[in-house]
Enzyme design. Structure first.
Site, mmCIF file in Angstrom:
data_model
loop_
_atom_site.group_PDB
_atom_site.id
_atom_site.type_symbol
_atom_site.label_atom_id
_atom_site.label_comp_id
_atom_site.label_asym_id
_atom_site.label_seq_id
_atom_site.Cartn_x
_atom_site.Cartn_y
_atom_site.Cartn_z
ATOM 1 N N HIS A 229 4.803 -15.507 -3.310
ATOM 2 C CA HIS A 229 4.943 -15.505 -4.782
ATOM 3 C C HIS A 229 5.861 -16.595 -5.348
ATOM 4 O O HIS A 229 6.922 -16.309 -5.914
ATOM 5 C CB HIS A 229 5.381 -14.146 -5.289
ATOM 6 N N ASN B 55 7.281 -3.259 3.929
ATOM 7 C CA ASN B 55 8.408 -2.482 3.399
ATOM 8 C C ASN B 55 8.029 -1.040 3.042
ATOM 9 O O ASN B 55 8.192 -0.587 1.926
ATOM 10 C CB ASN B 55 9.053 -3.177 2.201
ATOM 11 N N LEU C 35 0.822 -1.221 0.000
ATOM 12 C CA LEU C 35 0.000 0.000 0.000
ATOM 13 C C LEU C 35 0.848 1.260 0.000
ATOM 14 O O LEU C 35 0.322 2.357 -0.175
ATOM 15 C CB LEU C 35 -0.956 -0.008 1.200
ATOM 16 N N ASP D 146 9.307 -8.998 3.132
ATOM 17 C CA ASP D 146 9.097 -9.031 1.684
ATOM 18 C C ASP D 146 9.753 -7.858 0.959
ATOM 19 O O ASP D 146 9.719 -6.720 1.405
ATOM 20 C CB ASP D 146 7.620 -9.049 1.330
ATOM 21 N N ASP E 199 0.529 -9.431 -4.804
ATOM 22 C CA ASP E 199 1.807 -8.702 -4.800
ATOM 23 C C ASP E 199 1.634 -7.371 -5.520
ATOM 24 O O ASP E 199 2.511 -6.914 -6.258
ATOM 25 C CB ASP E 199 2.944 -9.525 -5.431
ATOM 26 N N ASN F 270 9.582 -8.873 -9.332
ATOM 27 C CA ASN F 270 10.356 -9.736 -8.430
ATOM 28 C C ASN F 270 9.396 -10.662 -7.684
ATOM 29 O O ASN F 270 8.553 -10.173 -6.936
ATOM 30 C CB ASN F 270 11.123 -8.845 -7.439
HETATM 31 ZN ZN LIG Z 1 8.240 -10.255 -2.543
#
Ligand SMILES: [Zn+2]
Lengths: 308, 428, 192
Positions: B229, B89, B58, B149, B302, B275
């Protein structure tokens, strides 16, 4: 020919022969002439956009464009807005606003010329003057031109390319162009310096230089950076040059009429000894001269006519 | 306010009426009388439980130019989601109770979807010291999922400790499986194409080596591991083996890894830079089968918004990531439902029930559409199709890989605790 | 003289009429060769440069003719003018023809430019600039097999094989043994 020259793969066999023939005419039209300038691209603007230093390639393109009477602007990463972090896009928009007809781009990122050509930022022709570890098509054309001059034709000839293929844009473009022209290309390198998937390239590979050299019509030595040993691509510079360098002993293995090429700048003592580099079968200096004719041909073919 | 949904096909079954009243599903059946409720005709529409995303970026706090909690949850609602797990992150990193509570509160205020913050595993995602996982759990945000992540918890000891530590509060470590040394400077899937394009390769083994290590660690300490993922055939095989052995492992796959392949990198257009990288058709096939047979538990978007300048540039210089919330269900319909691999009940399981269970969404999400349950649901027109136009997306960013593509299905309405967040395909 | 059968074949190929045959062309070339020598007061210092494609074999024929008559060898070569054209941008870039300047160069000599058809004069304008870049001749003269009129520049030929008044709608096609397998000049209606 297409509107841009981004990859050696952009050239069909007919295109490649057209560029080589045109290069030969360019040599004819300028060699030994009192006036080396042709009026063909008068009023056209060629921008050398260099995000990476390469005096030799930039100078070669500059000379080629000037011999065709184009206006040449050098836009380099040093001492311009580029070094202040202006994006590729903004630089491209600026060049478009200035009315550039052709952008010759050297960039540290693979695919940057492709982005310039196809992102809609500019309308001009784009010539790839070396992008990242991708391609350097005009280098391949000048190598093919030099080979053709010495070998008569490239078709069916055995060309050996030795060294850091993994990081070499010269190797990629040469494999593609030489294969298009019918040459049998063999890449020789330690396995660590061959890209994954090289078995799908239109060439052979070998880890043993001696056995390949005895049958080669020409051998092209690629620059190998000593620093690669820090990333464990090979144990030491000494071991590299012992196994893959072209020294006098290996040079003697080559057939008598085989020639030696190097795209420069050379690491004397690493991939090639001074003795070999300076021998009469080394065509390394001539490659530089031919570079100008080849780039004249490319600029002529991309810019002289109207767009289709 | 109560709503009566007329004639919706729950999980693709026979047309049924659903009465929503006071945050709950009050009644499910034929010909329910309206009793003063607002009636909406759902003829031809599917009803699915509100979707739950385990993996959403977000960007707030820190990169409000790319996305905010408000715009991101609006995108979520338009995609049929009622809960999203917001990755850690951000800037500052969500590694304290303070940051996770802030994100959780922003979600409450926006009101488009429940925001379940994910806590960082290590301080500042640096991979050196554990963040205060317990404090984040005990905060108002009730964090259960922890992840660095964007980075991999590559230190084996740290990963082991994290897995052990979260057992105390039923947490799960969601690992971004990427061996850092094998992927230094990596740009796209390693293989013939990368070699030809001169883009540095990102080998499958860089993911699989971490997945293999972590499933063994999870088994060893008997704690929950979730693999983010999954992108390669090899990872699917390792997870399948781990599950056969009863290891406490779950996994997710993104819509783009179900749909797209590395060939798109040949355009050098960074909208396809992500990624983990897009892989080959063989990997895509394995991921679809893995999702269908339950080896992969969930589809997670993701969703990774980036401002235009981070994508309108050289491939090497561009940011990794793609938008996903507003296209996820359509992509799953195209790749899994329209191909016959999964029915709509299966979609509800992989996009709602299982992700809610992995995220421990305490009974309010991922539940069946039955009387007494929380009224979180989405109405979908599976017969519709639309051309994706990034300018029409609710996300602040435009980096969708599906620009110009025609995708099946359309979210018509989303209800969060009985209140519509989306009606007629628009924000309510 | 060509046979009636050849006549018909040419007419069928080009939809036009033959205006010069092999003998006419040979006569015209011989006459021009003599004119060139006469004008130059001898064959010394002459350099004959043909403009590709068909100017080049014509230049070599002139040189051979002069050599026959005067017993001196006249250097002949080719001069591609593509790079000097003013209409390059009207079409995609075209392949260059070969330029071959005889070893002695052109400095201080009399250059005879040779082309098959003189039309707008733009090719000759380009050729004059091209010669300038090769060196500094004492004089430049122009010999053409056919002058069809419609000049767009103030240029005229010193030696003309045949003046052929044509309309703009017609095209003049010169065929030469070395290129086309036979010698002939044909006029055809331009395809609309
Ligand atoms: Zn990731």
């Amino acid at each position: 020919m297409k509107d841009h020259l981004l990859s050696a793969a952009d050239l069909s066999r007919d295109d490649a022969i057209l560029v080589l023939d045109t290069s030969a005419e360019m040599a004819q039209l300028t060699e030994g002439r009192s006036v080396k300038k042709l009026p063909t691209l008068r009023g056209r603007a060629v921008v050398n956009l260099f995000f990476e230093d390469s005096t030799r390639t930039r100078t070669s393109f500059e000379l080629a464009a000037k011999r065709l009477s184009a206006d040449v602007v050098n836009f380099s990463a040093k001492g311009s807005s580029v070094s202040k972090g202006e994006s590729l896009k903004d630089t491209a928009l600026t060049l478009e606003a200035m009315g550039a007809d052709c952008v010759v781009v050297r960039h540290w990122a693979s695919g940057a010329p492709h982005r310039l050509a196809y992102s809609g930022w500019i309308r001009s022709s784009v010539v790839n003057a070396g992008d990242g570890t991708h391609e350097h098509p005009t280098q391949a054309i000048l190598d093919a031109y030099t080979l053709r001059k010495h070998l008569g034709s490239v078709d069916g000839r055995r060309i050996t390319i030795v060294g850091d293929v993994l990081h070499s844009r010269v190797a990629r473009s040469n494999v593609l162009l030489l294969a298009t022209l019918g040459a049998e290309v063999t890449l020789v390198a330690p396995p660590t310096l061959l890209p994954v998937g090289v078995e799908h390239w239109p060439c052979q590979t070998s880890y043993d230089l001696d056995s390949v050299l005895v049958k080669a019509d020409a051998v092209m030595m690629l620059r190998v950076q000593r620093e690669r040993m820090n990333a464990a691509f090979f144990p030491s510079a000494r071991e590299y040059s012992r196994r893959y360098g072209l020294d006098a002993r290996r040079f003697a293995l080559l057939p008598d009429d085989a020639v030696v090429l190097h795209p420069g700048p050379m690491n004397r003592g690493m991939e090639i000894t001074a003795e070999v580099a300076d021998s009469d079968r080394s065509v390394i200096v001539e490659q530089v001269t031919n570079g100008v004719y080849v780039r004249m041909a490319v600029l002529y073919l991309l810019l002289a006519g109207g767009r289709e | 306010m109560s709503w009566l949904i007329r004639g919706a096909r729950v999980l693709g079954g026979e047309p049924t009426d659903l009465l929503l009243d006071d945050e709950r599903i009050a009644d499910v059946g034929r010909r329910i009388s309206s009793r003063g409720a607002t009636v909406t005709d759902a003829d031809g529409l599917l009803a699915l439980p509100g979707l739950v995303d385990l993996h959403t970026h977000l960007r707030e706090p820190g990169r409000e130019d790319a996305e905010t909690v408000e715009t991101g949850t609006q995108a979520a609602a338009l995609g049929g989601f009622t809960a999203v797990h917001a990755m850690a992150n951000t800037d500052p990193v969500a590694d304290t109770a303070g940051v996770v509570e802030q994100v959780w509160r922003l979600g409450r205020e926006a009101g488009y979807a429940d925001v379940r913050p994910v806590g960082a595993v290590t301080m500042d995602l640096a991979g050196e010291r554990l963040a205060e996982l317990g404090a984040m759990t005990d905060s108002a945000a009730t964090v259960r999922v922890f992840s660095d992540d964007g980075r991999c918890v590559s230190d084996a000891v740290l990963m082991r400790r994290a897995l052990e530590y979260v057992k105390a509060f039923d947490g799960v470590i969601a690992q971004h499986a990427q061996e850092p040394r094998l992927t230094e400077g990596a740009q796209m899937n390693e293989g013939e194409l990368a070699g030809r394009l001169g883009l540095r390769g990102w080998p499958s083994v860089a993911e699989e080596a971490i997945v293999a290590r972590d499933v063994l660690l999870a088994a060893h300490v008997q704690s929950r591991l979730h693999v983010c993922h999954v992108s390669t055939r090899g990872s699917v095989e390792i997870i399948r083996l781990a599950k056969e052995r009863g290891f406490p492992v779950t996994a997710e796959v993104t819509p783009h890894h179900l749909a797209l392949t590395e060939d798109l990198a040949a355009t050098y257009d960074p909208r396809y830079k992500v990624n983990p990288p897009l892989r080959r058709a063989d990997d895509v096939a394995a991921l679809r089968v893995g999702l269908a047979d339950g080896t992969i538990d969930a589809v997670a978007t993701d969703h990774a918004p980036h401002p235009v300048e981070d994508k309108d540039c050289e491939w090497d210089a561009a940011a990794f990531g793609m938008l996903g919330l507003e296209t996820a269900l359509s992509v799953v319909q195209e790749t899994m439902v329209d191909t016959g691999l999964l029915d709509w009940a299966g979609v509800a399981d992989r996009m709602s029930a299982r992700p809610a269970r992995i995220g421990r969404c305490d009974g309010s999400h991922g539940r069946p559409l039955a009387a007494g349950e929380s009224a979180n649901l989405v109405l979908v027109d599976p017969a519709a199709s639309r051309v994706i136009d990034s300018r029409e997306l609710a996300s602040l960013s435009r980096n969708t890989p599906y620009e110009g593509m025609t995708l099946p299905g359309r979210v018509v309405a989303t209800f969060l605790r009985g209140r519509p967040t989306v009606l007629d395909g628009k924000l309510a | 003289m060509s046979t009636p059968a050849q006549h018909e074949r040419l007419a069928a190929e080009f939809g036009g009429r033959q205006v010069l045959d092999e003998r006419d062309i040979a006569r015209a070339l011989t006459r021009i060769a003599h004119e060139i020598v006469e004008r130059n007061k001898g064959a010394d210092d002459l350099v004959v440069l043909g403009i590709p494609t068909r100017g080049v074999p014509l230049a070599h024929r002139f040189a051979a003719c002069i050599a026959d008559a005067e017993g001196v060898s006249v250097p002949a070569g080719s001069l591609d003018v593509t790079m000097y054209r003013d209409d390059l941008r009207l079409r995609p870039a075209r392949a260059l023809e070969h330029t071959d300047i005889p070893a002695g160069g052109v400095d201080g000599r009399v250059v005879v430019l040779v082309d098959d058809v003189l039309f707008s004069g733009r090719t000759i304008r380009a050729a004059l600039t091209a010669v300038e870049d090769v060196g500094r001749p004492r004089a430049v003269r122009l010999a053409v097999l056919v002058d069809r009129g419609h000049r767009e520049l103030p240029i005229r030929a010193d030696h003309v094989g045949k003046n052929l008044p044509t309309s703009m709608r017609e095209s003049v096609k010169v065929m030469l043994q070395e290129v086309d397998g036979r010698d002939a000049v044909v006029i055809a209606e331009e395809q609309p």
